[in-house]
Design an enzyme around this catalytic site. Structure first.
Site, PDB file in Angstrom:
ATOM      1  N   GLY A 120       3.273   2.334   7.770  1.00  0.00           N
ATOM      2  CA  GLY A 120       1.955   2.635   8.312  1.00  0.00           C
ATOM      3  C   GLY A 120       1.460   4.031   8.046  1.00  0.00           C
ATOM      4  O   GLY A 120       0.438   4.443   8.595  1.00  0.00           O
ATOM      5  N   GLY A 121       2.173   4.775   7.178  1.00  0.00           N
ATOM      6  CA  GLY A 121       1.684   6.095   6.806  1.00  0.00           C
ATOM      7  C   GLY A 121       0.326   6.025   6.132  1.00  0.00           C
ATOM      8  O   GLY A 121      -0.457   6.962   6.190  1.00  0.00           O
TER       9      GLY A 121
ATOM     10  N   GLY B  12       6.182  -0.632   0.318  1.00  0.00           N
ATOM     11  CA  GLY B  12       6.970   0.562   0.575  1.00  0.00           C
ATOM     12  C   GLY B  12       7.300   0.684   2.049  1.00  0.00           C
ATOM     13  O   GLY B  12       7.043  -0.216   2.848  1.00  0.00           O
ATOM     14  N   ALA B  13       7.889   1.808   2.419  1.00  0.00           N
ATOM     15  CA  ALA B  13       8.197   2.087   3.824  1.00  0.00           C
ATOM     16  C   ALA B  13       8.283   3.590   4.006  1.00  0.00           C
ATOM     17  O   ALA B  13       8.550   4.334   3.057  1.00  0.00           O
ATOM     18  CB  ALA B  13       9.505   1.429   4.244  1.00  0.00           C
ATOM     19  N   ASP B  14       8.064   4.029   5.240  1.00  0.00           N
ATOM     20  CA  ASP B  14       8.178   5.450   5.568  1.00  0.00           C
ATOM     21  C   ASP B  14       9.578   5.802   6.041  1.00  0.00           C
ATOM     22  O   ASP B  14      10.041   6.927   5.862  1.00  0.00           O
ATOM     23  CB  ASP B  14       7.140   5.819   6.622  1.00  0.00           C
ATOM     24  CG  ASP B  14       5.724   5.571   6.107  1.00  0.00           C
ATOM     25  OD1 ASP B  14       5.344   6.232   5.127  1.00  0.00           O
ATOM     26  OD2 ASP B  14       5.028   4.704   6.653  1.00  0.00           O
TER      27      ASP B  14
ATOM     28  N   SER C 125       2.169   5.164  -2.233  1.00  0.00           N
ATOM     29  CA  SER C 125       2.386   5.808  -3.530  1.00  0.00           C
ATOM     30  C   SER C 125       3.380   5.053  -4.411  1.00  0.00           C
ATOM     31  O   SER C 125       3.173   4.922  -5.620  1.00  0.00           O
ATOM     32  CB  SER C 125       2.857   7.251  -3.318  1.00  0.00           C
ATOM     33  OG  SER C 125       4.016   7.293  -2.494  1.00  0.00           O
ATOM     34  N   THR C 126       4.467   4.538  -3.826  1.00  0.00           N
ATOM     35  CA  THR C 126       5.453   3.808  -4.630  1.00  0.00           C
ATOM     36  C   THR C 126       4.899   2.458  -5.060  1.00  0.00           C
ATOM     37  O   THR C 126       5.056   2.037  -6.212  1.00  0.00           O
ATOM     38  CB  THR C 126       6.765   3.617  -3.845  1.00  0.00           C
ATOM     39  OG1 THR C 126       7.218   4.886  -3.362  1.00  0.00           O
ATOM     40  CG2 THR C 126       7.845   3.013  -4.727  1.00  0.00           C
TER      41      THR C 126
ATOM     42  N   GLU D 117      -0.317  -5.379   6.138  1.00  0.00           N
ATOM     43  CA  GLU D 117       0.993  -5.485   5.495  1.00  0.00           C
ATOM     44  C   GLU D 117       1.898  -6.437   6.261  1.00  0.00           C
ATOM     45  O   GLU D 117       2.578  -7.280   5.667  1.00  0.00           O
ATOM     46  CB  GLU D 117       1.637  -4.095   5.400  1.00  0.00           C
ATOM     47  CG  GLU D 117       0.967  -3.187   4.384  1.00  0.00           C
ATOM     48  CD  GLU D 117       1.419  -1.735   4.486  1.00  0.00           C
ATOM     49  OE1 GLU D 117       1.221  -0.999   3.519  1.00  0.00           O
ATOM     50  OE2 GLU D 117       1.966  -1.337   5.539  1.00  0.00           O
TER      51      GLU D 117
ATOM     52  N   THR E 104       0.839  -1.195   0.000  1.00  0.00           N
ATOM     53  CA  THR E 104       0.000   0.000   0.000  1.00  0.00           C
ATOM     54  C   THR E 104       0.875   1.246   0.000  1.00  0.00           C
ATOM     55  O   THR E 104       1.902   1.276   0.668  1.00  0.00           O
ATOM     56  CB  THR E 104      -0.898   0.000   1.250  1.00  0.00           C
ATOM     57  OG1 THR E 104      -1.713  -1.170   1.236  1.00  0.00           O
ATOM     58  CG2 THR E 104      -1.784   1.236   1.310  1.00  0.00           C
TER      59      THR E 104
END
Length: 236
Positions: A102-103, A89-91, A33-34, A110, A31
């Site tokens: 978790g953004g 992805g990751a923050d 944008s990337t 996930e 989940t």
């Protein structure tokens, strides 16, 4: 850095990740944008005939909607016991490949999906690389609405500063796909991410938190070098 440069980094790293998927694979669809670009590129490969017989396991309503839009067949965890690869992805990513995620408030699903994958592949742009977790991003904690007050107190006792995540385009708190709330918790220092992950999850009323420790196999980083987007791989 310009928005266009960030978009270029996300697209180049997403394509590199999508290119690693092989026909017949069960793929965890993350989940954000990337990862949205990853899903788009997987759909492109299916449409061109470069890929066949893949199925996706979505980690959120967003991932499910995108997968359907781009023609990726979906299954649930009732249908499969394990996944060949999960792409997410990751923050934040630290030098030990530990993550804050978790953004998008999807970290619970996930973490479940990523844990079932033979390979967990993380896609980020270079802005997500940090020396220490918590440097720029709070730790998201999914919590039962009934338990927000006691969980908030318990998180403060762990040294955190919890804040209930509020909606941007709706009044009131963000509600996860499971119907829960999210507390974003800032810590001045996270000396031991593994211990903090366990301590938070031991609080009654917590569903899951956004610390992902010792689970990422490969990090693909999109970056701009000499004006051109390129991909760097971190796997040690």
């Amino acid at each position: 850095m310009s928005d266009d440069a960030v978009k270029q980094m996300k697209q180049v790293v997403a394509k590199a990740a999508a290119d690693r998927v092989q026909s017949g694979m069960v793929v965890g669809l993350g989940t954000g944008s990337t990862t949205a670009f990853v899903i788009q590129f997987l759909g492109d490969r299916l449409r061109k005939g470069e890929l066949s017989n893949i199925v996706g396991v979505p980690t959120s309503f967003q991932a499910s909607v995108l997968a359907k839009k781009y023609g990726i067949p979906l299954v649930t965890l009732d249908d499969v016991e394990k996944l060949d690869i999960a792409i997410d992805g990751a923050d934040e990513v630290d030098p030990a490949k530990n993550l804050i995620k978790g953004g998008g408030a999807a970290h619970t699903r996930e973490k479940i999906v990523d844990s079932l994958a033979e390979q967990f592949l993380v896609v980020v742009d270079s802005s997500k690389l940090v020396q220490k977790l918590g440097s720029t991003f709070p730790v998201p904690v999914e919590v039962l609405p009934f338990a927000v007050a006691p969980v908030t107190r318990a998180l403060k006792a762990l040294g955190g500063e919890p804040e209930l995540r509020m909606g941007v385009k709706k009044d009131g708190p963000v509600v996860t796909d499971q119907g829960n709330f999210v507390l974003d918790v800032r810590f001045d220092d996270i000396p031991d991410p593994a211990e903090l992950e366990k301590a938070i999850n031991n609080i009654p009323g917590v569903v899951e938190n956004g610390l992902f420790v010792n689970v990422a196999d490969v990090i693909l980083v999109g970056e701009i070098v000499d004006g051109q987007p390129q991909v760097r791989e971190i796997f040690h």
